[in-house]
Design a protein around this motif. Structure first.
Motif, PDB file in Angstrom:
ATOM      1  N   ARG B  65       0.839  -1.200   0.000  1.00  0.00           N
ATOM      2  CA  ARG B  65       0.000   0.000   0.000  1.00  0.00           C
ATOM      3  C   ARG B  65       0.880   1.258   0.000  1.00  0.00           C
ATOM      4  O   ARG B  65       0.593   2.234  -0.715  1.00  0.00           O
ATOM      5  N   ALA B  66       1.953   1.226   0.779  1.00  0.00           N
ATOM      6  CA  ALA B  66       2.847   2.390   0.834  1.00  0.00           C
ATOM      7  C   ALA B  66       3.496   2.653  -0.530  1.00  0.00           C
ATOM      8  O   ALA B  66       3.759   3.809  -0.887  1.00  0.00           O
ATOM      9  N   GLU B  70       1.072   7.392  -1.873  1.00  0.00           N
ATOM     10  CA  GLU B  70       2.056   8.282  -1.243  1.00  0.00           C
ATOM     11  C   GLU B  70       1.581   8.800   0.122  1.00  0.00           C
ATOM     12  O   GLU B  70       2.366   8.880   1.080  1.00  0.00           O
ATOM     13  N   PHE B  72      -0.481   7.309   2.160  1.00  0.00           N
ATOM     14  CA  PHE B  72      -0.407   6.206   3.125  1.00  0.00           C
ATOM     15  C   PHE B  72       1.035   5.989   3.564  1.00  0.00           C
ATOM     16  O   PHE B  72       1.317   5.741   4.742  1.00  0.00           O
ATOM     17  N   ARG B  73       1.962   6.081   2.594  1.00  0.00           N
ATOM     18  CA  ARG B  73       3.390   5.913   2.914  1.00  0.00           C
ATOM     19  C   ARG B  73       3.803   6.909   4.014  1.00  0.00           C
ATOM     20  O   ARG B  73       4.483   6.531   4.980  1.00  0.00           O
ATOM     21  N   LEU B  76       2.349   5.806   7.258  1.00  0.00           N
ATOM     22  CA  LEU B  76       3.046   4.613   7.772  1.00  0.00           C
ATOM     23  C   LEU B  76       4.371   5.007   8.425  1.00  0.00           C
ATOM     24  O   LEU B  76       4.734   4.506   9.491  1.00  0.00           O
ATOM     25  N   GLU B 100      12.775   3.279   6.115  1.00  0.00           N
ATOM     26  CA  GLU B 100      12.585   3.118   4.680  1.00  0.00           C
ATOM     27  C   GLU B 100      13.924   2.987   3.956  1.00  0.00           C
ATOM     28  O   GLU B 100      14.825   3.824   4.155  1.00  0.00           O
ATOM     29  N   ILE B 173      10.786  -0.830   5.360  1.00  0.00           N
ATOM     30  CA  ILE B 173      10.036  -0.703   4.098  1.00  0.00           C
ATOM     31  C   ILE B 173      11.053  -0.858   2.971  1.00  0.00           C
ATOM     32  O   ILE B 173      11.885   0.036   2.760  1.00  0.00           O
TER      33      ILE B 173
END
Lengths: 105, 203
Positions: B65-66, B70, B72-73, B76, B100, B173
């Motif tokens: 989803r991330a 963008e 949502f990323r 997160l 990340e 991530i």
């Protein structure tokens, strides 16, 4: 002073990316932890960690991961007088006898 | 008193039995706590079912989803527990921080003191994560440890090792691989391995 569990940065054997499926008895110990540890539960997570860290260096290395967990949780139950030594001893004898009888069948 | 005292029977050797002392201890604790009403047999059964139900697929969904969303990323990276709740995933009460990977930075997680791990997102940790070798070495020579997993991080890429605690866990991530523009979110999630979210693999 560094305590035994605090092993970050020590020289160690090469990492072996080993996998294993968790045995049912290991999952049962994990479940005990989930049902007894946390806010408002029998133990705080830090108490469990402290009890694991108090297992002496020799025993720490001889025990497997979940063996350390059940040892630590049992020590906490005794320390907090949730369970007495006598009760635990009798229950362990009972279960051992039961399992031996089952295995003999 | 007997004139001919009988010798006591030997204590049976638990080493000869098909179960260990620790297994007996575990079952004793379960029975005693059930008898005392700390938890019920039903609680135990449901907890065991939950343990089996949590797999790395939960983390993979969040990563996919991330990659496609963008906003949502950003959420997160800000708060894993709140963002995953949007996907119907219960990440538990202990805060998890997402780190990340980029073209310049590769992240890897460890718990040098024990075995803290984002288990509510990834399930139970692999054996090696809990091993003395991994816990000791990955903070000392992370690149060499990653090579043991077949993961080569180029010299120009910084490797950051995050040491988890009982109060804060991490998840990685991974970078979205090139050539995946045709994949939908579910297809992307299938690419995201457990080890990629620990940081011992790249995708």
């Amino acid at each position: 002073m560094r305590r035994h569990h605090d092993m970050g940065g020590l020289v160690a054997d090469p990492v072996v990316p080993s996998e294993h499926d968790y045995a049912p008895w290991e999952k049962r110990i994990d479940a005990i932890m989930r049902l007894t540890t946390g806010d408002g539960e029998l133990f705080a997570i830090d108490e469990l960690r402290r009890a694991i860290e108090e297992i002496g260096p020799g025993a720490y290395d001889e025990m497997s991961y979940y063996e350390r967990w059940i040892t630590a949780m049992t020590n906490l139950l005794l320390e907090k007088r949730v369970v007495s030594v006598d009760e635990l001893g009798r229950k362990m004898a009972e279960i051992e006898a039961r399992w031996k009888a089952e295995a003999a069948q | 008193m007997s004139d001919h005292p009988q010798p006591h029977p030997f204590q049976p050797d638990i080493e000869d039995s098909p179960f260990t002392r620790y297994q007996v201890m575990a079952e004793s604790v379960i029975e005693l706590l059930t008898e005392k009403g700390v938890f019920s047999a039903d609680d135990m059964r449901r907890t065991l079912e939950r343990i089996d139900a949590i797999t790395p697929a939960q983390g993979s969904r969040a990563v996919a989803r991330a990659w496609v969303d963008e906003a949502f990323r950003a959420r997160l990276l800000d708060n894993v527990n709140a963002a995953t709740a949007e996907l119907g995933i219960d990440a538990g009460p202990i805060p998890i921080r997402a780190v990340e990977n980029t073209a310049d930075v590769h992240n890897v997680i460890v718990c040098t003191l024990c075995s803290c791990y984002p288990r509510m997102l990834l399930g139970l940790p692999p054996d090696w994560y809990k091993s003395r070798a991994y816990r000791s070495s990955v903070v000392r020579e992370p690149r060499a440890v990653l090579e043991a997993f077949g993961t080569h991080i180029p010299d120009g890429v910084e490797v950051r090792v995050h040491d988890s605690t009982a109060e804060l866990r991490y998840m990685v991530i991974p970078m979205r691989p090139a050539g995946t523009t045709d994949l939908d979110e579910a297809g992307l999630a299938e690419l995201v391995s457990r080890d990629a979210m620990i940081g011992t693999a790249v995708i």
